[in-house]
Design a protein around this motif. Structure first.
Motif, PDB file in Angstrom:
ATOM      1  N   VAL A  12    -109.769 -75.417  56.317  1.00 47.73           N
ATOM      2  CA  VAL A  12    -109.899 -74.257  55.442  1.00 47.73           C
ATOM      3  C   VAL A  12    -111.285 -74.279  54.805  1.00 47.73           C
ATOM      4  N   ASP A  13    -112.126 -73.346  55.249  1.00 46.17           N
ATOM      5  CA  ASP A  13    -113.466 -73.190  54.679  1.00 46.17           C
ATOM      6  C   ASP A  13    -113.327 -72.179  53.552  1.00 46.17           C
ATOM      7  N   THR A  14    -113.348 -72.696  52.314  1.00 44.92           N
ATOM      8  CA  THR A  14    -112.966 -71.888  51.160  1.00 44.92           C
ATOM      9  C   THR A  14    -114.187 -71.395  50.407  1.00 44.92           C
ATOM     10  N   TRP A  15    -114.361 -70.090  50.368  1.00 46.57           N
ATOM     11  CA  TRP A  15    -115.482 -69.529  49.600  1.00 46.57           C
ATOM     12  C   TRP A  15    -115.013 -69.113  48.212  1.00 46.57           C
ATOM     13  N   TRP A  16    -115.735 -69.566  47.214  1.00 46.92           N
ATOM     14  CA  TRP A  16    -115.470 -69.126  45.835  1.00 46.92           C
ATOM     15  C   TRP A  16    -116.587 -69.618  44.948  1.00 46.92           C
ATOM     16  N   GLN A  17    -116.459 -69.398  43.644  1.00 46.54           N
ATOM     17  CA  GLN A  17    -117.537 -69.703  42.699  1.00 46.54           C
ATOM     18  C   GLN A  17    -116.958 -70.167  41.363  1.00 46.54           C
ATOM     19  N   HIS A  66    -124.683 -78.486  45.012  1.00 48.84           N
ATOM     20  CA  HIS A  66    -124.925 -78.304  43.582  1.00 48.84           C
ATOM     21  C   HIS A  66    -125.728 -77.044  43.382  1.00 48.84           C
ATOM     22  N   ARG A  67    -125.257 -76.255  42.447  1.00 52.16           N
ATOM     23  CA  ARG A  67    -125.874 -74.964  42.226  1.00 52.16           C
ATOM     24  C   ARG A  67    -126.969 -75.080  41.180  1.00 52.16           C
ATOM     25  N   LEU A  68    -128.172 -74.633  41.504  1.00 50.12           N
ATOM     26  CA  LEU A  68    -129.304 -74.746  40.583  1.00 50.12           C
ATOM     27  C   LEU A  68    -130.069 -73.430  40.536  1.00 50.12           C
ATOM     28  N   VAL A 107    -116.563 -76.850  39.016  1.00 50.62           N
ATOM     29  CA  VAL A 107    -115.348 -76.036  38.969  1.00 50.62           C
ATOM     30  C   VAL A 107    -114.319 -76.499  40.000  1.00 50.62           C
ATOM     31  N   THR A 108    -114.791 -77.023  41.129  1.00 51.59           N
ATOM     32  CA  THR A 108    -113.847 -77.482  42.143  1.00 51.59           C
ATOM     33  C   THR A 108    -112.970 -78.599  41.584  1.00 51.59           C
ATOM     34  N   GLY A 109    -113.573 -79.458  40.775  1.00 49.00           N
ATOM     35  CA  GLY A 109    -112.792 -80.514  40.132  1.00 49.00           C
ATOM     36  C   GLY A 109    -111.804 -79.952  39.123  1.00 49.00           C
ATOM     37  N   GLY A 116    -110.440 -79.422  54.361  1.00 49.88           N
ATOM     38  CA  GLY A 116    -111.031 -78.286  53.662  1.00 49.88           C
ATOM     39  C   GLY A 116    -112.512 -78.493  53.428  1.00 49.88           C
ATOM     40  N   SER A 117    -113.202 -77.371  53.199  1.00 46.57           N
ATOM     41  CA  SER A 117    -114.639 -77.404  52.949  1.00 46.57           C
ATOM     42  C   SER A 117    -114.956 -76.426  51.831  1.00 46.57           C
ATOM     43  N   VAL A 118    -115.902 -76.791  50.987  1.00 47.61           N
ATOM     44  CA  VAL A 118    -116.276 -75.924  49.866  1.00 47.61           C
ATOM     45  C   VAL A 118    -117.679 -76.247  49.369  1.00 47.61           C
ATOM     46  N   GLY A 119    -118.333 -75.255  48.813  1.00 46.76           N
ATOM     47  CA  GLY A 119    -119.569 -75.488  48.069  1.00 46.76           C
ATOM     48  C   GLY A 119    -120.784 -74.821  48.660  1.00 46.76           C
ATOM     49  N   GLU A 120    -120.781 -74.604  49.941  1.00 50.64           N
ATOM     50  CA  GLU A 120    -121.918 -73.976  50.601  1.00 50.64           C
ATOM     51  C   GLU A 120    -121.469 -73.601  52.011  1.00 50.64           C
ATOM     52  N   PRO A 121    -122.257 -72.769  52.666  1.00 53.99           N
ATOM     53  CA  PRO A 121    -121.882 -72.431  54.030  1.00 53.99           C
ATOM     54  C   PRO A 121    -121.848 -73.695  54.887  1.00 53.99           C
ATOM     55  N   ILE A 122    -120.847 -73.799  55.737  1.00 53.71           N
ATOM     56  CA  ILE A 122    -120.800 -74.949  56.651  1.00 53.71           C
ATOM     57  C   ILE A 122    -121.302 -74.475  58.016  1.00 53.71           C
ATOM     58  N   GLY A 161    -123.637 -62.440  44.009  1.00 55.74           N
ATOM     59  CA  GLY A 161    -124.912 -63.136  44.201  1.00 55.74           C
ATOM     60  C   GLY A 161    -125.060 -63.709  45.602  1.00 55.74           C
ATOM     61  N   ASP A 162    -124.003 -63.570  46.409  1.00 53.79           N
ATOM     62  CA  ASP A 162    -124.048 -64.058  47.792  1.00 53.79           C
ATOM     63  C   ASP A 162    -124.240 -62.902  48.769  1.00 53.79           C
ATOM     64  N   GLY A 163    -124.829 -63.237  49.906  1.00 52.12           N
ATOM     65  CA  GLY A 163    -124.876 -62.305  51.017  1.00 52.12           C
ATOM     66  C   GLY A 163    -123.757 -62.655  51.985  1.00 52.12           C
ATOM     67  N   TYR A 185    -120.571 -74.688  32.329  1.00 52.47           N
ATOM     68  CA  TYR A 185    -121.926 -74.147  32.455  1.00 52.47           C
ATOM     69  C   TYR A 185    -122.340 -74.114  33.916  1.00 52.47           C
ATOM     70  N   THR A 186    -122.934 -72.996  34.306  1.00 49.88           N
ATOM     71  CA  THR A 186    -123.397 -72.892  35.685  1.00 49.88           C
ATOM     72  C   THR A 186    -124.723 -72.158  35.725  1.00 49.88           C
ATOM     73  N   SER A 187    -125.486 -72.442  36.784  1.00 51.03           N
ATOM     74  CA  SER A 187    -126.827 -71.881  36.886  1.00 51.03           C
ATOM     75  C   SER A 187    -126.801 -70.479  37.456  1.00 51.03           C
TER      76      SER A 187
HETATM   77  C1  6R9 Z   1    -116.757 -73.490  44.302  1.00 56.62           C
HETATM   78  C2  6R9 Z   1    -118.232 -73.604  44.104  1.00 56.62           C
HETATM   79  C3  6R9 Z   1    -120.808 -71.093  44.164  1.00 56.62           C
HETATM   80  C4  6R9 Z   1    -121.710 -70.763  45.316  1.00 56.62           C
HETATM   81  C5  6R9 Z   1    -121.324 -69.478  45.992  1.00 56.62           C
HETATM   82  C6  6R9 Z   1    -121.852 -69.708  47.396  1.00 56.62           C
HETATM   83  C7  6R9 Z   1    -121.617 -71.184  47.625  1.00 56.62           C
HETATM   84  C8  6R9 Z   1    -119.248 -72.041  47.781  1.00 56.62           C
HETATM   85  C9  6R9 Z   1    -118.804 -71.692  49.882  1.00 56.62           C
HETATM   86  C10 6R9 Z   1    -120.097 -71.209  49.611  1.00 56.62           C
HETATM   87  C11 6R9 Z   1    -120.325 -70.518  51.801  1.00 56.62           C
HETATM   88  C12 6R9 Z   1    -118.309 -71.557  51.217  1.00 56.62           C
HETATM   89  N1  6R9 Z   1    -120.342 -71.455  48.302  1.00 56.62           N
HETATM   90  N2  6R9 Z   1    -118.310 -72.198  48.730  1.00 56.62           N
HETATM   91  N3  6R9 Z   1    -120.846 -70.630  50.567  1.00 56.62           N
HETATM   92  N4  6R9 Z   1    -119.105 -70.963  52.144  1.00 56.62           N
HETATM   93  N5  6R9 Z   1    -117.097 -72.016  51.589  1.00 56.62           N
HETATM   94  O1  6R9 Z   1    -118.918 -74.155  44.918  1.00 56.62           O
HETATM   95  O2  6R9 Z   1    -118.718 -73.015  42.958  1.00 56.62           O
HETATM   96  O3  6R9 Z   1    -120.746 -74.359  42.212  1.00 56.62           O
HETATM   97  O4  6R9 Z   1    -120.256 -72.027  41.327  1.00 56.62           O
HETATM   98  O5  6R9 Z   1    -121.076 -72.400  43.659  1.00 56.62           O
HETATM   99  O6  6R9 Z   1    -121.605 -71.763  46.319  1.00 56.62           O
HETATM  100  O7  6R9 Z   1    -123.217 -69.442  47.446  1.00 56.62           O
HETATM  101  O8  6R9 Z   1    -121.903 -68.366  45.347  1.00 56.62           O
HETATM  102  P1  6R9 Z   1    -120.236 -72.983  42.465  1.00 56.62           P
END
Ligand code: 6R9
Length: 646
Positions: free
Chosen positions: A407-412, A522-524, A307-309, A381-387, A496-498, A260-262
């Motif tokens: 590695v700054d990894t963007w995904w969802q 955390h996505r809300l 999802v990262t887990g 590595g970095s994930v979850g939001e812009p660094i 949903g991202d810019g 489930y995700t917001s």
């Molecule tokens: C994997 C995860 C997704 C949203 C995504 C974006 C933000 C994730 C990012 C990033 C910039 C990165 N996001 N990684 N923004 N750089 N490397 O986080 O999934 O919880 O679904 O969140 O997080 O806005 O749309 P989720």
């Protein structure tokens, strides 16, 4: 904006690169020109029961159909566990580090296999069959991974709910997917504090009569309530179960899990991932992005509730026969040196965390980092939001001492795996940029009318074509899937991202362009927090926006209008904070609540969030055009009483 510095691939990394720049370019070009051929080859990294002859079957128009490898059959648990046994039965699969630094466990592939088979048999004995949904609400202990893989083994669909969610949130997630079985623990342990998981399950299940079985792992030994017949101890049931359990043959497109995700509207969506494409993609990205090499210790600090887990603690690493470190605790317990103590203790080679953790640790200074040698580290590595570039450079200089690529990894959640990222041996880095697309990924930037913008530009980030790890539907609501992701811009997946693309073709994710906020990774959905607030009897109306926060990236700013006659007291403010924590969970705790006698609305009654975001950001000098407001006067009051003056 001045041109940021470029950091070339360190020579020592380039010398051993499996994918260097030329190879990245050639492989990327091939993956776009011939996706069928490219993914047909990549699919072979898994063991298939019946090999696929079909690779890609995707239509982003109309009802939207996404299928990969659809005539192949396989089992995800087999691919993550059984197939490694001949070579790796004695190798550590899960290296568990407890909340208490004195506690750890090494679980081998052989031990994990036995534990999963026993649990799978317990599930079967409780009536769980292929296609049934099982809810997992667990702390970060190996049993959480066993639970996921036991489901996969017998074809059940797991839905992991983050242990920080409240009973209310758990109810919604159990009911939405009709789970009849919950796997949990007595209590979790984080930063020395206990999390009452079983008590939360008990509270939730008062509203979920369909749940007939709760399997409870004993983690702390704390006292718990017990429903005879419904509740069963994990250790007792698994000890009595057989250690043999055949795997279920699954179609590539059979569901593997729901998460489930917001989103910007309504209740959280059940993102559905299927078996074959997801696992191919998780496995390939884990190997290529983290340059994983046999025998290395890999650590992703995420929680399996996200999802990262799923992709980068459990499925990707285990599909690759890796040793994956699972950490129960938090970055600052017992102190701010913990991450680096764990790195030294277990000789971690690859470390993957979130910007919010980096920023929080950065605030503690360099000493806690320097207390540890970190000599084993070779990749970050970095994930979850812009660094932000400042945090990036601290990570690079202080943690990695200028030797470890980041590695700054963007995904969802929706994408299943990493889509935009550097490859450590191939990509020159720019602090703050997620850099370039992964193989098979076609990012496009469009304006609000959907026009493709070429070259250096900024706009809405879409993906022009599918990749194997893409979500297939919203569980039980395909219409919502099509509307959410494929209707804003026709024929494309909208993220949903810019994003901004620079003159070198590098992508810079600018954050969400919808009503989703990202608080400490955390996505809300702002709508979720608003509906929690208005559920309070004294609240008439609420509007929630994100605002810039030094550590968390974004904080939660709530504008609240009370019902007539209610007094705006500090006590009520505290009560509302507690209320939201109870309704959703502590991750949704409002940082600031402003009493709003009225909200800025258009004449048609739409709340003008643009204005609320500006006031929350303390940028009220740039409110833009307010002439369409029904009552421009409310803005003066909101500005005058704004809560953020930083
Ligand atoms: C994997 C995860 C997704 C949203 C995504 C974006 C933000 C994730 C990012 C990033 C910039 C990165 N996001 N990684 N923004 N750089 N490397 O986080 O999934 O919880 O679904 O969140 O997080 O806005 O749309 P989720």
């Amino acid at each position: 904006m001045s041109s940021p510095s470029v950091i070339p691939v360190p020579p020592a990394v380039a010398a051993h690169a499996r994918i260097d720049e030329a190879r990245y370019k050639a492989m990327y070009e091939r993956s776009i020109r011939d996706p069928e051929g490219f993914w047909a080859e990549q699919g072979r990294r898994l063991n298939w029961i019946r090999p696929y002859t079909q690779v890609k079957d995707v239509d982003y128009t109309g009802d939207v159909r996404i299928r990969w490898f659809h005539d192949g059959t396989l089992n995800a648990c087999w691919n993550c566990v059984d197939r490694h046994l001949p070579a790796r039965a004695g190798q550590t699969a899960i290296l568990w580090e407890g909340d208490d630094p004195a506690e750890d466990r090494h679980v081998t592939y052989g031990e994990m296999h036995e534990a999963i088979c026993r649990l799978a048999n317990v599930l079967k004995a409780r009536g769980v069959k292929k296609g049934d949904r099982v809810t997992i609400y667990m702390p970060m202990i190996p049993e959480a991974a066993y639970a996921m893989l036991a489901c996969a083994r017998i074809g059940a669909v797991h839905s992991v709910v983050f242990g920080g969610f409240s009973p209310e949130s758990l109810i919604g997630r159990i009911q939405d997917c009709d789970s009849a079985v919950v796997i949990t623990a007595d209590e979790g342990l984080r930063g020395g504090r206990k999390v009452p998981l079983k008590a939360n399950v008990d509270a939730a299940l008062e509203h979920c009569p369909a749940v007939h079985s709760v399997i409870v792992v004993r983690r702390t030994g704390g006292k718990v309530g017990w429903a005879e017949g419904r509740d069963v101890w994990y250790h007792e049931a698994t000890a009595a179960a057989s250690r043999d359990c055949p795997v279920e043959e699954m179609s590539a497109e059979d569901p593997l899990f729901i998460l489930y995700t917001s989103g910007s509207t309504g209740k959280p969506k059940g993102v559905l991932h299927t078996t074959g494409g997801y696992l191919v993609f998780a496995s390939m990205t884990h190997e290529a992005v983290f340059d994983y090499r046999d025998g290395e210790i890999y650590w992703c600090t995420a929680d399996v509730g996200w999802v990262t887990g799923h992709s980068y603690i459990v499925y990707g690493p285990l599909a690759n026969g890796a040793t994956t470190l699972m950490f129960e605790g938090v970055p600052n317990y017992p102190d701010a040196s913990r991450f680096w103590q764990v790195v030294d203790k277990h000789k971690v080679n690859i470390f993957y965390t979130a910007p919010t953790a980096i920023r929080a640790l950065m605030r503690e200074g360099e000493a806690p980092v320097k207390k540890a040698s970190r000599q084993s580290l070779r990749l970050l590595g970095s994930v979850g939001e812009p660094i932000n570039p400042e945090a990036w450079l601290w990570y690079w200089n202080v943690v990695g001492e200028g030797r470890c690529p980041i590695v700054d990894t963007w995904w969802q959640t929706e994408t299943g795996g990493i889509l935009i990222t550097p490859l450590p041996g191939a990509t020159a880095l720019k602090p703050g940029s997620a850099t370039l697309p992964f193989f098979g990924v076609r990012p496009v930037i469009v304006d609000n009318e959907g026009n493709h913008l070429e070259g250096a530009t900024e706009g809405n980030l879409c993906l022009a074509d599918s990749w194997p790890g893409q979500m297939r539907t919203v569980y039980g609501d395909h219409k919502r899937f099509v509307e959410t992701y494929f209707s804003t811009f026709k024929g494309m997946y909208f993220t949903g991202d810019g994003a901004r693309r620079d003159e070198d073709g590098y992508y810079w994710i600018t954050g969400r362009v919808d009503d989703v906020i990202n608080v400490a990774g955390h996505r809300l959905g702002t709508a979720e927090i608003e509906s929690a607030l208005v559920a309070h009897p004294k609240v008439a109306e609420a509007a929630v926006v994100g605002y810039p926060h030094d550590i968390k990236g974004q904080g939660i700013y709530a504008y609240v209008t009370l019902v007539a006659g209610e007094a705006t007291t500090e006590e009520l403010r505290r009560e509302l904070v507690q209320w939201v924590r109870k309704e959703i969970g502590p991750i949704a705790t409002p940082d600031l609540i402003q009493w709003a006698p009225g909200l800025p609305k258009t004449r048609s009654g739409k709340i003008m969030r643009r204005i609320l975001r500006k006031i929350a950001a303390n940028e009220h000098g740039q409110l833009g055009d307010t002439s369409t407001l029904a009552d421009p006067g409310v803005v003066d009051d909101l500005v005058g009483n704004r809560m953020n003056r930083a």
